[in-house]
Design an enzyme around this catalytic site. Structure first.
Site, PDB file in Angstrom:
ATOM      1  N   HIS A  55       0.662  -1.169  -0.266  1.00 52.13           N
ATOM      2  CA  HIS A  55      -0.014   0.021   0.070  1.00 52.13           C
ATOM      3  C   HIS A  55       0.848   1.205   0.058  1.00 52.13           C
ATOM      4  O   HIS A  55       0.516   2.237   0.637  1.00 52.13           O
ATOM      5  CB  HIS A  55      -0.832  -0.049   1.291  1.00 52.13           C
ATOM      6  CG  HIS A  55      -1.883  -1.082   1.172  1.00 52.13           C
ATOM      7  ND1 HIS A  55      -3.194  -0.974   0.459  1.00 52.13           N
ATOM      8  CD2 HIS A  55      -2.229  -2.326   1.775  1.00 52.13           C
ATOM      9  CE1 HIS A  55      -3.764  -1.964   0.524  1.00 52.13           C
ATOM     10  NE2 HIS A  55      -3.242  -2.798   1.345  1.00 52.13           N
ATOM     11  N   ASN A 127     -10.498  -2.588   2.904  1.00 51.27           N
ATOM     12  CA  ASN A 127     -10.078  -2.225   1.432  1.00 51.27           C
ATOM     13  C   ASN A 127     -11.592  -2.020   0.485  1.00 51.27           C
ATOM     14  O   ASN A 127     -12.607  -1.804   1.506  1.00 51.27           O
ATOM     15  CB  ASN A 127      -9.955  -3.685   0.988  1.00 51.27           C
ATOM     16  CG  ASN A 127      -8.193  -4.030   1.181  1.00 51.27           C
ATOM     17  OD1 ASN A 127      -7.360  -3.077   1.002  1.00 51.27           O
ATOM     18  ND2 ASN A 127      -7.954  -5.131   1.431  1.00 51.27           N
ATOM     19  N   TYR A 337       0.423  -4.151  11.829  1.00 52.13           N
ATOM     20  CA  TYR A 337       0.304  -2.826  11.184  1.00 52.13           C
ATOM     21  C   TYR A 337       1.142  -1.858  12.136  1.00 52.13           C
ATOM     22  O   TYR A 337       2.023  -0.975  11.765  1.00 52.13           O
ATOM     23  CB  TYR A 337      -0.681  -2.485  11.036  1.00 52.13           C
ATOM     24  CG  TYR A 337      -1.536  -2.977   9.819  1.00 52.13           C
ATOM     25  CD1 TYR A 337      -1.458  -4.331   9.491  1.00 52.13           C
ATOM     26  CD2 TYR A 337      -2.157  -1.918   8.560  1.00 52.13           C
ATOM     27  CE1 TYR A 337      -1.833  -4.682   7.927  1.00 52.13           C
ATOM     28  CE2 TYR A 337      -2.367  -2.558   7.706  1.00 52.13           C
ATOM     29  CZ  TYR A 337      -2.273  -3.663   7.234  1.00 52.13           C
ATOM     30  OH  TYR A 337      -2.637  -4.046   5.955  1.00 52.13           O
TER      31      TYR A 337
END
Ligand code: NDP
Length: 501
Positions: A55, A127, A337
């Site tokens: 990303h 998403n 993350y």
């Protein structure tokens, strides 16, 4: 007229001349003592930070979430109470492309939302599709490697992609969405967002409900065909950035309707599919949509790097009234993350203004990179451990969530045994009209071009299991693309439902 401020070094001393470096004579070399020059070059060397491994190419803006529905019986989260208005920042992205990649590529779009709630930051890191390619996080790095560059050729590898997908039938649902019209959106104003994972809601009575979050574009869906996108990329690589930025500058603020699906806790034992499997949706007929609000993006960042590149989203950021679920992919992302941001931005990355909660923070983490908040965040210099007698921050028992009921023997359960990877892609395939199906076939044929025949055959067998028309449609498109005939095959429908269609 206002007087311009004086330019200084990073240490605050005034800079007398920003046009000429110090040289030994007019034609001589520069001197090492020209600290101003050294500082300028050293800073330039450090302007880039590691781009996200996944990303990397993104676009974003600030906005507001407004709750209009009432799900207070399911959750105590203040951000979800009727009438709540919460400032937020969104970041959208492609998955595989690097920072400089073209925007108009066929790829899943990241859809990340950070809500600055009065109980701390809540991040939904989803998403534009409700499902994902893999359901077990141990396969995530493998999957991403197939989307990135080949280690030898340094080029993207359709062989790697289809080899992996054809050996991982759980990817079929997401592959079908990716190769359909929605796989190549014109921009991000015209896409839906999905929290994708199953999360949970819990209320003051300590009851837990499973939840899926959906964000439906109020601009409508818009897509490009491969051919249209090629023309766009020929003119600009920044089509999404231009679209989003310019719309907001013009006051055309994009909006999304927020919806939830809610499942009573014990239903999770009864559904025919695993409701915590990220490759599955919850059918609308079983768990209907509930409208709960709208978010609007209405302010561009003043500085892209500071506010969009530095924005750090993590599914680990939840607030009281919202909880996790046994979704394995979610469990892994809770770690990975925040870890990615510690690596990319520094240990105290939540100190960067765009990531800072808008409420006071009080914790005992110490030292480390980017500790710019004066040492500790406890309000007292002697309160640097807990418990202490110096008025340091204490726990909030009201934030304690009900137990997450999990039972079972610890083992590596084979997630490919007994899992139906075909029914939900079939439900989607059956929604497509004739034109959508033809584009699906030709998009797949284009993406498969040149891969080894053995891998092609393995993937076609999966399409056949979704629907005989699917496999044969792709065979037809492949034959047309490379001129090598692949005769249609007769497939025995593998479910009573399929036989009836
Ligand atoms: P429904 O007929 O009730 O829902 C179908 C949903 O599919 C629509 O609401 C829409 O979701 C989405 N959809 C419509 N056209 C397309 C398209 N061209 N590409 C991708 N998605 C599209 O049936 P089910 O709930 O039983 O779902 C059937 C299939 O629809 C699923 O297997 C899944 O593939 C797909 N789907 C389901 C979603 C869900 O949460 N149940 C969400 C998205 C897709 P939306 O309103 O979100 O645009």
């Amino acid at each position: 007229m206002s007087k311009n401020p004086t330019m200084t070094t990073t240490a605050g001393a005034p800079i007398p001349d920003n046009q000429n470096s110090i040289t030994a004579g007019e034609r001589g070399p520069v001197l090492l003592q020209d600290y101003q020059l050294l500082e300028k070059l050293a800073h330039q060397n450090r302007e880039r930070i590691p781009e996200r491994a996944v990303h990397a190419k993104g676009w974003g803006a600030h906005g507001t979430l407004t709750i209009t529905g009432d799900i207070s019986k399911f959750t105590k989260a203040k951000v979800l109470q009727p009438g709540a208005k919460t400032p937020m920042i969104a970041r959208f992205s492609t998955v595989a492309g690097e920072m400089g990649a073209a925007d108009a590529e066929r790829d899943v779009r990241g859809f990340s939302l950070k809500f600055y709630t009065e109980e701390g930051n809540w991040d939904l890191v989803g998403n534009n599709t409700p499902v994902f390619f893999v359901r077990d996080p141990v396969k995530f790095p493998d999957f991403i490697h197939t989307q990135k560059r080949h280690p030898k050729t340094n080029m993207r590898s359709p062989t790697a992609m289809w080899d992996f997908w054809s050996l991982s039938p759980e990817s079929l649902h997401q592959v079908t969405i990716l190769m359909s019209d929605r796989g190549l959106p014109t921009d991000v104003r015209h896409i839906n967002g999905y929290g994708s994972h199953t999360f949970s809601l819990w209320n003051d009575a300590g009851e837990r409900y499973w939840v899926k979050f959906h964000f439906k574009t109020l601009q409508g869906h818009k897509h490009w065909t491969n051919e249209e996108a090629e023309k766009v990329i020929g003119k600009t690589r920044e089509s999404t950035q231009e679209d989003l930025f310019n719309a907001i500058e013009k006051g055309e603020f994009p909006r999304w309707k927020m919806q939830v699906q809610i499942m009573p806790e014990l239903d999770a034992e009864k559904t025919s599919y695993n409701p915590f499997d990220l490759t599955k949706v919850w059918p609308h007929s079983e768990y209907p949509m509930i409208d709960i609000g709208v978010f609007e993006l209405n302010r561009n960042a003043d500085n892209y790097f500071a506010e969009i590149e530095n924005a750090a989203y993590s599914p680990s950021n939840i607030v009281p009234g919202i909880g996790f679920s046994p979704d394995k992919m979610l469990q892994a992302r809770i770690f990975s993350y925040a870890d990615a941001h510690r690596h990319r931005l520094g240990t105290h990355y939540e100190n960067i203004p765009v990531n800072q909660p808008k409420i006071p923070i009080a914790h005992y983490h110490r030292d480390g990179q980017m500790n710019t908040y004066g040492g500790i965040r406890t309000g007292h210099p002697d309160a640097y451990y807990e418990p202490n007698s110096f008025g340091g921050p204490v726990e909030a028992p009201s934030a304690k969530e009900p137990p997450l009921r999990i039972s079972g023997d610890a083992a590596r359960y084979n997630h490919r045994i007994g899992n139906d990877d075909y029914s939900q892609p079939r439900a989607l395939f059956n929604l497509f009209d004739a034109g959508q199906k033809e584009r699906l076939f030709s998009n797949i044929a284009a993406a498969m071009g040149g891969i080894p025949r053995e891998i092609e055959e393995r993937q076609l067998a999966h399409f056949d299991k979704v629907h005989p028309d699917y496999g044969n449609g792709v065979r037809r498109a492949l034959s047309k693309a490379d001129g090598t005939e692949r005769p249609a095959i007769s497939v025995t429908p593998n479910t009573p439902q399929q036989a009836a269609e």
